[in-house]
Write a protein that holds these residues in place. Structure first.
Motif, PDB file in Angstrom:
ATOM      1  N   THR A 180      97.725 109.607  -2.927  1.00 30.58           N
ATOM      2  CA  THR A 180      97.108 110.826  -2.408  1.00 30.58           C
ATOM      3  C   THR A 180      98.170 111.895  -2.251  1.00 30.58           C
ATOM      4  OG1 THR A 180      95.488 109.490  -1.190  1.00 30.58           O
ATOM      5  CG2 THR A 180      95.726 111.813  -0.557  1.00 30.58           C
ATOM      6  N   ASP A 181      97.944 113.044  -2.865  1.00 31.69           N
ATOM      7  CA  ASP A 181      98.887 114.158  -2.742  1.00 31.69           C
ATOM      8  C   ASP A 181      98.696 114.808  -1.368  1.00 31.69           C
ATOM      9  OD1 ASP A 181     100.374 116.505  -2.868  1.00 31.69           O
ATOM     10  OD2 ASP A 181      99.978 116.789  -5.001  1.00 31.69           O
ATOM     11  N   VAL A 182      99.672 114.595  -0.494  1.00 29.62           N
ATOM     12  CA  VAL A 182      99.587 115.123   0.873  1.00 29.62           C
ATOM     13  C   VAL A 182     100.687 116.147   1.127  1.00 29.62           C
ATOM     14  CG1 VAL A 182      98.432 113.083   1.821  1.00 29.62           C
ATOM     15  CG2 VAL A 182     100.944 113.164   1.744  1.00 29.62           C
ATOM     16  N   THR A 183     101.223 116.730   0.060  1.00 30.48           N
ATOM     17  CA  THR A 183     102.348 117.663   0.180  1.00 30.48           C
ATOM     18  C   THR A 183     102.062 118.763   1.187  1.00 30.48           C
ATOM     19  OG1 THR A 183     102.780 117.254  -2.177  1.00 30.48           O
ATOM     20  CG2 THR A 183     103.976 119.062  -1.125  1.00 30.48           C
ATOM     21  N   ASP A 184     100.948 119.438   1.013  1.00 28.73           N
ATOM     22  CA  ASP A 184     100.610 120.532   1.926  1.00 28.73           C
ATOM     23  C   ASP A 184     100.235 120.011   3.302  1.00 28.73           C
ATOM     24  OD1 ASP A 184     101.033 122.388  -0.111  1.00 28.73           O
ATOM     25  OD2 ASP A 184      98.955 122.297  -0.785  1.00 28.73           O
ATOM     26  N   ALA A 185      99.505 118.906   3.324  1.00 27.37           N
ATOM     27  CA  ALA A 185      99.019 118.382   4.600  1.00 27.37           C
ATOM     28  C   ALA A 185     100.154 117.970   5.532  1.00 27.37           C
ATOM     29  CB  ALA A 185      98.081 117.196   4.356  1.00 27.37           C
ATOM     30  N   VAL A 186     101.270 117.478   4.965  1.00 32.27           N
ATOM     31  CA  VAL A 186     102.378 117.026   5.824  1.00 32.27           C
ATOM     32  C   VAL A 186     103.382 118.137   6.087  1.00 32.27           C
ATOM     33  CG1 VAL A 186     102.121 114.654   5.013  1.00 32.27           C
ATOM     34  CG2 VAL A 186     103.800 116.163   3.907  1.00 32.27           C
ATOM     35  N   GLY A 241      95.798 107.327 -11.280  1.00 33.36           N
ATOM     36  CA  GLY A 241      95.279 108.398 -10.439  1.00 33.36           C
ATOM     37  C   GLY A 241      95.834 109.762 -10.808  1.00 33.36           C
ATOM     38  N   SER A 242      95.028 110.778 -10.653  1.00 31.91           N
ATOM     39  CA  SER A 242      95.412 112.136 -11.035  1.00 31.91           C
ATOM     40  C   SER A 242      96.497 112.710 -10.134  1.00 31.91           C
ATOM     41  CB  SER A 242      94.184 113.059 -11.010  1.00 31.91           C
ATOM     42  OG  SER A 242      93.589 113.076  -9.719  1.00 31.91           O
ATOM     43  N   ALA A 243      96.580 112.257  -8.892  1.00 29.99           N
ATOM     44  CA  ALA A 243      97.603 112.780  -7.986  1.00 29.99           C
ATOM     45  C   ALA A 243      98.997 112.432  -8.493  1.00 29.99           C
ATOM     46  CB  ALA A 243      97.402 112.217  -6.580  1.00 29.99           C
ATOM     47  N   LEU A 244      99.153 111.217  -9.018  1.00 33.63           N
ATOM     48  CA  LEU A 244     100.452 110.798  -9.538  1.00 33.63           C
ATOM     49  C   LEU A 244     100.719 111.374 -10.909  1.00 33.63           C
ATOM     50  CD1 LEU A 244     103.017 109.026  -9.371  1.00 33.63           C
ATOM     51  CD2 LEU A 244     101.683 107.190 -10.413  1.00 33.63           C
ATOM     52  N   THR A 245      99.736 111.379 -11.780  1.00 35.33           N
ATOM     53  CA  THR A 245      99.964 111.696 -13.188  1.00 35.33           C
ATOM     54  C   THR A 245      99.806 113.167 -13.541  1.00 35.33           C
ATOM     55  OG1 THR A 245      97.660 111.181 -13.732  1.00 35.33           O
ATOM     56  CG2 THR A 245      99.256 109.374 -13.872  1.00 35.33           C
ATOM     57  N   GLY A 262     112.487 123.990 -10.525  1.00 31.58           N
ATOM     58  CA  GLY A 262     112.032 125.349 -10.289  1.00 31.58           C
ATOM     59  C   GLY A 262     110.618 125.405  -9.788  1.00 31.58           C
ATOM     60  N   ASP A 263     110.191 124.371  -9.081  1.00 30.87           N
ATOM     61  CA  ASP A 263     108.796 124.269  -8.676  1.00 30.87           C
ATOM     62  C   ASP A 263     108.718 123.594  -7.309  1.00 30.87           C
ATOM     63  OD1 ASP A 263     106.057 124.473  -8.813  1.00 30.87           O
ATOM     64  OD2 ASP A 263     105.851 123.365 -10.696  1.00 30.87           O
ATOM     65  N   LYS A 264     107.502 123.449  -6.827  1.00 32.39           N
ATOM     66  CA  LYS A 264     107.278 122.844  -5.531  1.00 32.39           C
ATOM     67  C   LYS A 264     107.420 121.333  -5.594  1.00 32.39           C
ATOM     68  CE  LYS A 264     103.987 122.999  -1.667  1.00 32.39           C
ATOM     69  NZ  LYS A 264     102.699 123.556  -1.194  1.00 32.39           N
ATOM     70  N   VAL A 265     107.903 120.754  -4.504  1.00 30.97           N
ATOM     71  CA  VAL A 265     108.027 119.310  -4.396  1.00 30.97           C
ATOM     72  C   VAL A 265     106.638 118.677  -4.374  1.00 30.97           C
ATOM     73  CG1 VAL A 265     108.028 119.346  -1.875  1.00 30.97           C
ATOM     74  CG2 VAL A 265     109.146 117.480  -3.066  1.00 30.97           C
ATOM     75  N   ARG A 266     106.549 117.405  -4.805  1.00 31.03           N
ATOM     76  CA  ARG A 266     105.286 116.668  -4.744  1.00 31.03           C
ATOM     77  C   ARG A 266     105.483 115.432  -3.881  1.00 31.03           C
ATOM     78  NH1 ARG A 266     102.386 114.977 -10.266  1.00 31.03           N
ATOM     79  NH2 ARG A 266     102.310 117.240 -10.392  1.00 31.03           N
ATOM     80  N   PHE A 267     104.640 115.283  -2.862  1.00 32.88           N
ATOM     81  CA  PHE A 267     104.733 114.154  -1.929  1.00 32.88           C
ATOM     82  C   PHE A 267     103.442 113.346  -2.009  1.00 32.88           C
ATOM     83  CE2 PHE A 267     104.702 112.073   2.249  1.00 32.88           C
ATOM     84  CZ  PHE A 267     105.978 111.557   2.287  1.00 32.88           C
ATOM     85  N   LEU A 268     103.577 112.050  -2.346  1.00 33.95           N
ATOM     86  CA  LEU A 268     102.411 111.207  -2.590  1.00 33.95           C
ATOM     87  C   LEU A 268     102.366 110.050  -1.607  1.00 33.95           C
ATOM     88  CD1 LEU A 268     102.761 111.041  -6.479  1.00 33.95           C
ATOM     89  CD2 LEU A 268     101.238 112.526  -5.168  1.00 33.95           C
ATOM     90  N   ARG A 269     101.285 109.999  -0.853  1.00 34.16           N
ATOM     91  CA  ARG A 269     101.094 108.887   0.084  1.00 34.16           C
ATOM     92  C   ARG A 269     100.487 107.702  -0.653  1.00 34.16           C
ATOM     93  NH1 ARG A 269      97.302 110.727   4.254  1.00 34.16           N
ATOM     94  NH2 ARG A 269      95.712 109.839   2.872  1.00 34.16           N
ATOM     95  N   ASN A 270     101.047 106.544  -0.421  1.00 37.65           N
ATOM     96  CA  ASN A 270     100.561 105.308  -1.031  1.00 37.65           C
ATOM     97  C   ASN A 270      99.368 104.801  -0.219  1.00 37.65           C
ATOM     98  OD1 ASN A 270     100.222 102.701  -2.052  1.00 37.65           O
ATOM     99  ND2 ASN A 270     102.415 102.398  -2.361  1.00 37.65           N
ATOM    100  N   ASP A 271      98.197 104.790  -0.839  1.00 34.55           N
ATOM    101  CA  ASP A 271      96.973 104.349  -0.162  1.00 34.55           C
ATOM    102  C   ASP A 271      96.365 103.132  -0.845  1.00 34.55           C
ATOM    103  OD1 ASP A 271      97.034 106.300   1.839  1.00 34.55           O
ATOM    104  OD2 ASP A 271      96.016 107.771   0.575  1.00 34.55           O
TER     105      ASP A 271
END
Length: 635
Positions: free
Chosen positions: A87-93, A499-503, A530-539
């Motif tokens: 789950t992409d939680v970059t913004d949420a965290v 999953g689309s969040a990872l790929t 040159g872009d935003k970080v991606r943070f993925l929660r393992n669910d």
């Protein structure tokens, strides 16, 4: 060179009859034909020589990524690949970090290399924090206006992070690359080393409240003309004090890069190839135990030169991007593995007397199976199988498969062979340009899976190579736990299973894993260029068991770097070194993460500390699904 002018004769005109005219026409025609055969090539050759003598040098770089024949992919349709959930939680965290690469119309090579990430607990509150390296703009005025600094995010323990960079004194601007975390002064507060294009920086942690720049007094700034990349802490001599390895990449300058005039297709400006520049030797800083370091790479045997140079001065071989530590011969001394770009990889065996033996070719890891150097980037070294076989995974350039070197202990001689093809990694990874590489247990099954962070250098690569793309998907390979002629040990996980969040495609560079929410499974952080970080929660929902082992070592090496941790659970025996330096420009926490599958009991945990001391924790003292802290027991 001068050439003779052709001699012309004045021909006399005479009357000829028809037969003589036709005969002479044939003769003249033949003469003209053969004259043209000789003269035209000479004229073309002269034109080419004149062009090459007067032209502005232009380097066409698309050949570095030339299309190659793809190996046949194994049929994996019959394999039941599990469903992974990220789950992409970059913004949420609360992670809003955006990497700056200083992109310019001049297309300078450092703009392509990206940054790294470090996972560590800077304030020792039990929650994993994140530090992102950053580069900057080439124009000083723009840097002052936008302040593209390194960024430290504190884990607040409630599922969110807060940017505390400025308040802890870590705001610093420079063309940053890698990061290494280690408690170099043994005060139990992790310190921060940052590598740069230019002077490197060391920040001492003052009680988890702020950081102080101690670069100059410690003596680890390096040459201001060097381009440093991956870096890492380890105890080179088992004296209890952490030493530091810093890789250097190219003998590069902005002026030389621009002068190359590199193009992608003869017209479009392109990033220059690394083989257009000389190499640089690494640094080895030995901790003096008083807050200072001594640089000893040359005398320790880490300087590798090209024996075929012209003799005027030594020519450095290394063009280093990836760094990892391991103990290849189980002698209790950590060795150094360096991945190099377009030149041979280097493996330095620790001889225990302050020197190292370079044995990359002897070990079988210097080149690929065809004897060619690859464009090596990130690296990870782990025990991959239940028979304790050691494996090294190295990310390579586009059209070069990921390397998967596995140790074969033949008659007591250490040899590693590239099993990428037979293990199922090679063909699916060939097209990708891989930087970060991670071997980790994605769903706690007791087997290590593989993640690669991918992305090209050239934004316009599709124009010359339709099979390539600038943004590429991170790639997950599931470890099936099986091996055989018709069975792949690793299976490429399709997008619908990963999953689309990872790929989701990105231009990824650094990558690391952590358990930020303390639920046992490992979450992922990917750094975009040159872009935003991606943070993925393992669910994942497999309900597999786990145990995490953190060491509390003796004074000096308080995290127990270099210690070997073995967890025994039934027929499942797993080993890990405490060595956080891995991937690309990045590092994980100094914690051993073990998945146990459905096993609900630990038989015991064995620790072999640097220096050889052994310690065992009985299974009945270990709680399943928890983090256990093992403290060094002094004699």
């Amino acid at each position: 060179m001068t050439s003779k002018k052709p001699v012309s004769k004045k021909h006399e005109v005479v009357a000829l009859d028809e037969g003589e005219e036709q005969s002479d026409d044939a003769i003249v025609g033949k003469a003209v034909f053969w004259s043209l055969v000789v003269i035209v090539p000479l004229l073309l050759l002269g034109s080419v020589v004149a062009y090459w003598l007067t032209r502005k040098p232009t380097v066409v770089v698309e050949n570095r990524s030339k299309e190659s024949a793809l190996s046949k992919l194994r049929d994996t349709k019959s394999i039941d690949i599990p469903q992974f959930v990220w789950t992409d939680v970059t913004d949420a965290v609360g992670l809003d970090f955006v990497h700056c690469n200083g992109h310019s119309s001049e297309k300078l090579l450092p703009e392509t290399m990206g940054g790294g990430v470090a996972c560590f607990d800077f304030d020792q509150d039990g929650h994993t924090d994140l530090l992102f390296t950053n580069s900057c703009y080439w124009e000083p005025a723009k840097n002052e206006a936008e302040r593209p600094s390194v960024a430290l995010y504190r884990n607040q323990g409630n599922g969110t992070f807060a940017n505390v960079t400025k308040q802890v004194g870590l705001e610093t601007i420079g063309y940053g690359m890698g990061v290494a975390i280690g408690d170099y002064n043994g005060d139990r507060w992790p310190d921060v080393f940052l590598s740069y294009l230019g002077q490197n920086r060391l920040f001492r942690n003052e009680g988890g409240k702020n950081f102080v720049d101690v670069t100059l007094e410690a003596g680890v700034a390096g040459n201001p003309n060097d381009w440093s990349t991956s870096c890492g802490w380890f105890d080179a001599n088992n004296d209890g004090n952490l030493d530091l390895v810093v890789c250097n990449y190219l003998e590069w300058s902005k002026e030389s890069d621009i002068a190359l005039g590199s193009t992608l297709n003869g017209v479009v400006r392109a990033y220059s190839r690394p083989d257009s520049f000389g190499g640089r030797q690494p640094y080895l800083y030995i901790n003096q135990g008083n807050g200072t370091f001594r640089e000893v790479a040359a005398e320790a045997g880490l300087h590798i030169t090209n024996p075929a140079h012209d003799g005027t001065k030594p020519v450095a071989v290394p063009k280093s991007l990836g760094l990892a530590f391991c103990d290849i011969d189980n002698d209790g001394l950590m060795d150094i593995f360096i991945a190099n770009d377009t030149v041979q990889n280097l493996f330095f065996r620790n001889k225990g007397d302050g020197t190292f033996e370079e044995m990359g070719m002897k070990l079988g890891v210097a080149f690929d199976s065809n004897g060619r150097a690859r464009g090596a980037m990130g690296i990870d070294v782990r025990f991959i199988r239940r028979d304790s076989q050691l494996a090294t995974v190295i990310g390579n350039f586009a059209n070069e498969p990921v390397s998967f070197f596995v140790r074969q202990n033949l008659a007591g001689v250490n040899v590693m062979t590239d099993e990428a093809m037979s293990a199922g990694i090679g063909p699916p990874s060939r097209l990708e340009l891989t930087f970060g590489t991670l071997l980790f247990d994605a769903f706690l099954a007791g087997r290590l899976d593989l993640l690669t962070a991918n992305g090209h250098l050239e934004t316009e690569i599709e124009e010359v190579q339709p099979n390539q793309s600038y943004r590429q998907s991170p790639h997950l390979f599931w470890n099936t736990g099986q091996r055989g002629a018709d069975v792949s040990e690793f299976v490429s996980v399709p997008k619908e299973k990963a999953g689309s969040a990872l790929t989701a495609p990105m231009v990824a560079r650094g990558a690391a894993y952590l358990d930020y929410d303390s639920d046992g499974d490992l979450d992922l952080v990917l750094v975009g260029l040159g872009d935003k970080v991606r943070f993925l929660r393992n669910d994942q929902a497999f309900q597999n068991k786990w145990v995490h082992v953190k060491l509390l070592g003796p004074a000096g090496n308080v995290d127990g770097l270099g210690a070997l941790v073995t967890v025994r659970s039934g027929d499942l025996v797993q080993k890990q070194w405490i060595s956080p330096t891995r991937s690309y420009l990045s590092q994980v926490e100094p914690i051993a993460y073990f998945g146990l599958g459905k096993n609900s009991k630990i038989d015991g945990i064995d620790i072999e500390w640097p220096g050889g001391k052994k310690q065992t924790v009985a299974g009945d003292q270990v709680k399943i699904n928890s983090r256990i802290v093992v403290e060094y027991e002094a004699e």
